[in-house]
Design a protein around this motif. Structure first.
Motif, PDB file in Angstrom:
ATOM      1  N   LEU A 141       0.838  -1.197   0.000  1.00  0.00           N
ATOM      2  CA  LEU A 141       0.000   0.000   0.000  1.00  0.00           C
ATOM      3  C   LEU A 141       0.877   1.253   0.000  1.00  0.00           C
ATOM      4  O   LEU A 141       0.641   2.187  -0.763  1.00  0.00           O
ATOM      5  CB  LEU A 141      -0.913  -0.004   1.231  1.00  0.00           C
ATOM      6  N   LEU A 142       1.917   1.261   0.826  1.00  0.00           N
ATOM      7  CA  LEU A 142       2.825   2.404   0.864  1.00  0.00           C
ATOM      8  C   LEU A 142       3.535   2.579  -0.471  1.00  0.00           C
ATOM      9  O   LEU A 142       3.816   3.694  -0.889  1.00  0.00           O
ATOM     10  CB  LEU A 142       3.859   2.248   1.982  1.00  0.00           C
ATOM     11  N   ASP A 171       2.193   1.961  -3.284  1.00  0.00           N
ATOM     12  CA  ASP A 171       1.199   2.365  -4.277  1.00  0.00           C
ATOM     13  C   ASP A 171       0.750   3.816  -4.137  1.00  0.00           C
ATOM     14  O   ASP A 171       0.228   4.386  -5.071  1.00  0.00           O
ATOM     15  CB  ASP A 171      -0.033   1.458  -4.201  1.00  0.00           C
ATOM     16  N   ILE A 172       0.913   4.394  -2.938  1.00  0.00           N
ATOM     17  CA  ILE A 172       0.481   5.785  -2.796  1.00  0.00           C
ATOM     18  C   ILE A 172       1.584   6.711  -3.289  1.00  0.00           C
ATOM     19  O   ILE A 172       2.737   6.323  -3.385  1.00  0.00           O
ATOM     20  CB  ILE A 172       0.066   6.141  -1.334  1.00  0.00           C
ATOM     21  N   SER A 173       1.230   7.933  -3.578  1.00  0.00           N
ATOM     22  CA  SER A 173       2.207   8.857  -4.154  1.00  0.00           C
ATOM     23  C   SER A 173       3.332   9.127  -3.157  1.00  0.00           C
ATOM     24  O   SER A 173       3.134   9.074  -1.943  1.00  0.00           O
ATOM     25  CB  SER A 173       1.535  10.171  -4.547  1.00  0.00           C
ATOM     26  N   THR A 174       4.483   9.427  -3.698  1.00  0.00           N
ATOM     27  CA  THR A 174       5.663   9.707  -2.880  1.00  0.00           C
ATOM     28  C   THR A 174       5.383  10.867  -1.932  1.00  0.00           C
ATOM     29  O   THR A 174       5.721  10.804  -0.755  1.00  0.00           O
ATOM     30  CB  THR A 174       6.855  10.061  -3.795  1.00  0.00           C
ATOM     31  N   ARG A 197       2.519  11.885  -0.740  1.00  0.00           N
ATOM     32  CA  ARG A 197       1.570  11.486   0.310  1.00  0.00           C
ATOM     33  C   ARG A 197       2.272  10.633   1.369  1.00  0.00           C
ATOM     34  O   ARG A 197       2.064  10.809   2.560  1.00  0.00           O
ATOM     35  CB  ARG A 197       0.404  10.702  -0.319  1.00  0.00           C
ATOM     36  N   ARG A 198       3.142   9.720   0.906  1.00  0.00           N
ATOM     37  CA  ARG A 198       3.867   8.859   1.844  1.00  0.00           C
ATOM     38  C   ARG A 198       4.793   9.715   2.709  1.00  0.00           C
ATOM     39  O   ARG A 198       4.879   9.517   3.916  1.00  0.00           O
ATOM     40  CB  ARG A 198       4.648   7.790   1.090  1.00  0.00           C
ATOM     41  N   LEU A 200       2.798  11.423   5.352  1.00  0.00           N
ATOM     42  CA  LEU A 200       2.456  10.507   6.450  1.00  0.00           C
ATOM     43  C   LEU A 200       3.638  10.334   7.397  1.00  0.00           C
ATOM     44  O   LEU A 200       3.481  10.412   8.619  1.00  0.00           O
ATOM     45  CB  LEU A 200       2.030   9.139   5.904  1.00  0.00           C
ATOM     46  N   ARG A 236       3.636   3.368 -10.712  1.00  0.00           N
ATOM     47  CA  ARG A 236       4.471   3.847  -9.602  1.00  0.00           C
ATOM     48  C   ARG A 236       5.581   2.860  -9.247  1.00  0.00           C
ATOM     49  O   ARG A 236       6.015   2.773  -8.105  1.00  0.00           O
ATOM     50  CB  ARG A 236       3.627   4.196  -8.372  1.00  0.00           C
TER      51      ARG A 236
END
Length: 176
Positions: free
Chosen positions: A11-12, A14-17, A19-20, A23, A90
């Motif tokens: 999941l990490l 797959d999310i945008s850099t 956004r990660r 977080l 990604r």
């Protein structure tokens, strides 16, 4: 309900850099450690020593667009010399040196100047193996990817030096 560790890692990836990074930036040191543990990364693995302060860009950008993104993201990153190139899923597909980007024509595509088949490691790899790879290929940083090649972070050479010093100290203590 809790997710399996490998699913969280995927999941990490797959999310945008951005956004990660957001977080991770919102977390305290303890929370970051907890997330690394939740992801199954012990402190002596690639996942445990990686950072999310890097630049990853889409292969579909022109050089001009890439330079604009680098200017935006650069101040918040640890390594700016190496730019990581991602495909539409990604996944890490290449790297580009900042120097090569700066001397390329503005209308060229980022994909056209990247080095393909970058050396990378998965988060479970032992830190000593990572340090050997970095030394062997004379890397400034090495990307950490999940099994699907989704980018999770990078390990910088200064972190590797810390690992080597730590291992050396442990070896000296064990001899004493």
């Amino acid at each position: 309900k809790f997710m399996q560790k490998d699913n969280v890692a995927d999941l990490l990836g797959d999310i945008s850099t951005d956004r990660r990074k957001q977080l991770f930036d919102l977390m305290s040191g303890g929370d970051k450690r907890t997330l690394h543990e939740l992801l199954g990364y012990s402190e002596d693995t690639a996942g445990g020593i990686m950072t999310t302060a890097y630049i990853a860009l889409s292969k579909n950008l022109t050089i001009s667009e890439a330079i604009q993104k680098i200017k935006q993201i650069g101040p918040r990153t640890e390594v700016i010399e190496t730019i990581y190139i991602l495909n539409d899923q990604r996944q890490l597909i290449g790297t580009a040196d900042l120097r090569d980007i700066l001397i390329a024509d503005n209308d060229d595509m980022l994909e056209s100047i990247m080095d393909t088949d970058p050396i990378s490691v998965e988060p479970e790899v032992d830190q000593e193996s990572v340090s050997r790879l970095v030394a062997k290929y004379d890397l400034k940083a090495i990307p950490v990817v999940n099994k699907r090649k989704g980018m999770l972070g990078i390990i910088t050479v200064d972190d590797i030096i810390d690992v080597i010093n730590e291992e050396h100290t442990e070896d000296l203590y064990s001899m004493a």
